[in-house]
Design a protein around this motif. Structure first.
Motif, PDB file in Angstrom:
ATOM      1  N   GLU A   1      11.337   5.281  12.314  1.00 23.58           N
ATOM      2  CA  GLU A   1      10.191   5.060  11.432  1.00 23.58           C
ATOM      3  C   GLU A   1       9.920   6.289  10.570  1.00 23.58           C
ATOM      4  N   SER A   2       9.777   6.086   9.263  1.00 24.18           N
ATOM      5  CA  SER A   2       9.498   7.196   8.356  1.00 24.18           C
ATOM      6  C   SER A   2       8.019   7.579   8.431  1.00 24.18           C
ATOM      7  N   ALA A   3       7.726   8.783   7.968  1.00 18.76           N
ATOM      8  CA  ALA A   3       6.337   9.256   7.959  1.00 18.76           C
ATOM      9  C   ALA A   3       5.471   8.379   7.059  1.00 18.76           C
ATOM     10  N   ASP A   4       6.028   7.928   5.917  1.00 20.37           N
ATOM     11  CA  ASP A   4       5.274   7.077   4.988  1.00 20.37           C
ATOM     12  C   ASP A   4       4.927   5.740   5.625  1.00 20.37           C
ATOM     13  N   THR A   5       5.908   5.146   6.301  1.00 27.60           N
ATOM     14  CA  THR A   5       5.668   3.850   6.948  1.00 27.60           C
ATOM     15  C   THR A   5       4.599   3.977   8.026  1.00 27.60           C
ATOM     16  N   ALA A   6       4.694   5.022   8.831  1.00 27.30           N
ATOM     17  CA  ALA A   6       3.711   5.233   9.893  1.00 27.30           C
ATOM     18  C   ALA A   6       2.310   5.411   9.319  1.00 27.30           C
ATOM     19  N   SER A   7       2.208   6.219   8.265  1.00 28.97           N
ATOM     20  CA  SER A   7       0.898   6.479   7.660  1.00 28.97           C
ATOM     21  C   SER A   7       0.310   5.227   7.033  1.00 28.97           C
ATOM     22  N   ASN A   8       1.142   4.484   6.317  1.00 32.37           N
ATOM     23  CA  ASN A   8       0.639   3.300   5.617  1.00 32.37           C
ATOM     24  C   ASN A   8       0.203   2.186   6.552  1.00 32.37           C
ATOM     25  N   SER A   9       0.711   2.190   7.769  1.00 32.13           N
ATOM     26  CA  SER A   9       0.309   1.150   8.716  1.00 32.13           C
ATOM     27  C   SER A   9      -1.185   1.220   9.017  1.00 32.13           C
ATOM     28  N   TYR A  10      -1.784   2.401   8.840  1.00 31.63           N
ATOM     29  CA  TYR A  10      -3.215   2.558   9.116  1.00 31.63           C
ATOM     30  C   TYR A  10      -4.094   2.066   7.962  1.00 31.63           C
ATOM     31  N   ASN A  11      -3.477   1.602   6.871  1.00 38.27           N
ATOM     32  CA  ASN A  11      -4.265   0.994   5.800  1.00 38.27           C
ATOM     33  C   ASN A  11      -4.731  -0.406   6.170  1.00 38.27           C
ATOM     34  N   SER A  12      -4.109  -0.976   7.190  1.00 38.18           N
ATOM     35  CA  SER A  12      -4.493  -2.318   7.618  1.00 38.18           C
ATOM     36  C   SER A  12      -4.320  -2.431   9.130  1.00 38.18           C
ATOM     37  N   VAL A  13      -5.252  -1.847   9.851  1.00 42.67           N
ATOM     38  CA  VAL A  13      -5.181  -1.802  11.310  1.00 42.67           C
ATOM     39  C   VAL A  13      -5.154  -3.201  11.920  1.00 42.67           C
ATOM     40  N   LYS A  14      -5.855  -4.141  11.288  1.00 40.14           N
ATOM     41  CA  LYS A  14      -5.950  -5.484  11.865  1.00 40.14           C
ATOM     42  C   LYS A  14      -4.598  -6.179  11.964  1.00 40.14           C
TER      43      LYS A  14
ATOM     44  N   SER B   1       0.817  -1.208   0.000  1.00 45.20           N
ATOM     45  CA  SER B   1       0.000   0.000   0.000  1.00 45.20           C
ATOM     46  C   SER B   1       0.855   1.264   0.000  1.00 45.20           C
ATOM     47  N   TRP B   2       2.114   1.109  -0.356  1.00 41.39           N
ATOM     48  CA  TRP B   2       3.086   2.206  -0.249  1.00 41.39           C
ATOM     49  C   TRP B   2       2.654   3.457  -1.022  1.00 41.39           C
ATOM     50  N   PHE B   3       2.104   3.222  -2.211  1.00 39.05           N
ATOM     51  CA  PHE B   3       1.780   4.363  -3.066  1.00 39.05           C
ATOM     52  C   PHE B   3       0.304   4.740  -3.008  1.00 39.05           C
ATOM     53  N   SER B   4      -0.417   4.181  -2.008  1.00 37.60           N
ATOM     54  CA  SER B   4      -1.845   4.465  -1.911  1.00 37.60           C
ATOM     55  C   SER B   4      -2.064   5.826  -1.267  1.00 37.60           C
TER      56      SER B   4
END
Length: 562
Positions: free
Chosen positions: A113-126, A22-25
């Motif tokens: 942790e980069s800002a992108d990595t932190a943000s993308n983690s919320y694409n799949s909370v489970k 989901s990196w580029f989402s």
């Protein structure tokens, strides 16, 4: 809680895959429901207008996203910043213990942790929201939602079942799942919520409600999962280094003829006239690329023999750590005065046994160790300095604030009486008092006891019934005061030490197994080797020294990383 290092590592790999896909989402919150946007803003104490349309809410989230998700440490209190530095094995720079700006700078230097990595983690909370749950909490969640738990009920299988059914459960309950609401924690008691925060060094909102506790758990779950994975990854790396060091020790203990025999069996050409150091270099060069590698297999066997019971021993170790923490708490409260024990229960809304004896009071305090304080009380002023008490009394137009020669005990009594009066009368008077307390308590606790005199510290310890402080210096008195104050406020002395300290101890355990493994490996190699000649004995002695040095280096590395 049964905690598996291997489970954490598998979770980390899965999470990395999810992030990559989901990196580029678009930003995760773009697809959130309005209630989720409002929930996130509320959790992170960001004011928002009501009513507000979705676009306004999303813009507010966007404005605060980086500071709350990518660099959350900017909002941490000094105590939490110090806890993070301690967890990373970094000493706080002398003289900066209470300097928030300096502490933030120190944490920033370690933040990976980069800002992108932190943000993308919320694409799949489970993928991470269940990581900090205990086995019993996972089982309760599955049972409550009629999800058959796999048999046998191992942690990995229960985690998989919870994640696989996460969306369907939310849909069935007509709830959102991108930034989940209180429904996810319906099976948790308030004590469960507070214990989760206590074990991770997260300051528990004082006073607390169930909603506030859930908000704090939700806000800190992702960071907790990252810290757990980092610690487990470090332990895994140490285990790998241990295994490699064991292989080196085995090679060093082999005779020249044994190395040549191994090379021949693996089809490796050995130049005529090769010296021992050349033979060792040749063996190390080829050992990791060959099949049927006797050195690697011998090392694996020896290492495996030393660590085959890792999970059972690790569980025993963590259980012992928890028991030790409980025993320390029990020992402290056993010496508390009856008034302190009653105040502890009263601050948590626990009925105080009428005419209860000391033993009954102690028993109730133990049972309610993880129960959060439910409201302000006269004991709120308990750890305020003389200066803070004067400021408070001034706002209440109390003459004691300006009374010459007033001791801290005098000011404390006046503050408590003033609070009791406002509490009894209620209305706007009480609302003004609680509003002031909400803003003043956080400011007061950061420097608790730093400015107190020895006599004030001794008087404070007297209120607990703490004996034997005669002859103690100021720092020792402060340490005793802080320890008992933390027990009284949180139900635990050093909440940040419990969970991650157990994981750090797990990595130390890996290092200890290395030393056992090297010893076992040497014995195995000596058994398989040719009869020792004087030269071989000399080589084995050298190997022993090298193995010991390697073990020490790995151990130091583990300690450095943690």
């Amino acid at each position: 809680m049964r905690f598996s290092i291997s489970s954490v590592l598998l979770v980390a790999l899965a999470a990395d895959s999810a992030v990559a896909s989901s990196w580029f989402s678009k930003a995760a919150y773009n697809k959130w429901h309005e209630t989720e946007l409002e929930r996130w803003l509320s959790d992170h104490n960001v004011p928002y207008p009501t009513p507000a349309d979705r676009k306004d809410l999303e813009n507010l989230v966007k404005t605060n996203w980086d500071s709350k998700v990518a660099t959350p440490y900017a909002d941490w209190e000094p105590a939490q910043l110090q806890s993070y530095l301690k967890a990373k094995g970094t000493d706080v720079k002398k003289g900066t213990e209470s300097n928030k700006q300096s502490l933030v700078s120190q944490v920033q230097g370690l933040w990976h942790e980069s800002a992108d990595t932190a943000s993308n983690s919320y694409n799949s909370v489970k993928d991470w929201v269940f990581d900090g749950w205990t086995d019993s909490q996972l089982k309760a969640f599955l049972d409550k939602n009629d999800i058959p738990a796999p048999q046998p009920r191992k942690r990995d299988s229960m985690l998989a079942a919870a994640r696989n059914n996460y969306e369907s459960i939310a849909k069935k309950m007509k709830q959102t799942a991108n930034y989940p609401g209180d429904w996810l924690y319906e099976s948790w008691s308030e004590s469960d919520l507070k214990e989760f925060l206590d074990e991770r060094g997260v300051p528990v909102p004082q006073p607390s409600t169930r909603d506030k506790l859930i908000a704090s758990v939700r806000r800190n779950s992702r960071l907790s999962a990252i810290n757990a994975r980092d610690t487990a990854a470090s332990a895994s790396a140490s285990a790998k280094a241990a295994k490699e060091s064991l292989s080196d020790a085995l090679l060093d203990s082999w005779s020249d003829s044994k190395i040549k025999e191994w090379a021949d069996s693996n089809g490796i050409k050995v130049p005529q006239g090769s010296k021992r150091n050349e033979l060792l270099a040749l063996a190390r060069k080829h050992r990791d690329t060959l099949t049927g590698d006797k050195v690697a297999s011998s090392a694996s066997s020896a290492y495996g023999a030393a660590t085959s019971k890792v999970q059972d021993q690790y569980d025993t170790m963590t259980s012992k750590a928890q028991s030790t923490g409980q025993e320390t708490f029990d020992e402290a409260i056993a010496s508390w005065s009856d008034s302190r024990l009653k105040a502890f229960l009263d601050a948590r809304g626990v009925p105080v046994p009428q005419g209860g004896q000391k033993d009954e009071l102690v028993k109730q305090v133990r049972l309610n160790k993880h129960k959060a304080a439910t409201g302000w009380s006269a004991w709120t002023f308990d750890t305020w300095s003389t200066e803070n008490l004067k400021k408070w009394l001034s706002t209440q137009n109390n003459k004691a604030a300006n009374k010459a020669g007033a001791t801290r005990d005098d000011l404390l009594k006046q503050a408590q009486d003033s609070y009791a009066s406002a509490s009894k009368s209620g209305g706007s008077s009480y609302a003004t008092v609680t509003s002031y307390l909400a803003s003043a308590t956080d400011a007061a606790k950061d420097t608790t006891f730093d400015t107190w005199s020895d006599s004030e510290l001794k008087s404070y310890l007297d209120s607990y019934g703490v004996p034997n402080y005669q002859g103690s210096n100021t720092n020792e008195l402060r340490a005793m005061a802080r320890r008992n104050a933390n027990y009284f406020r949180y139900g635990t002395s050093t909440p940040q030490d419990t969970f991650f300290a157990r994981m750090r101890n797990g990595a130390q355990w890996v290092f200890d197994q290395l030393k056992i493994g090297v010893s076992s490996g040497r014995q195995s190699a000596m058994y398989e080797g040719e009869k020792a000649t004087d030269v071989v004995k000399e080589g084995a002695t050298t190997a022993t020294h090298r193995a010991g040095e390697a073990a020490q280096k790995v151990g130091d590395k583990v300690k450095e990383e943690l």
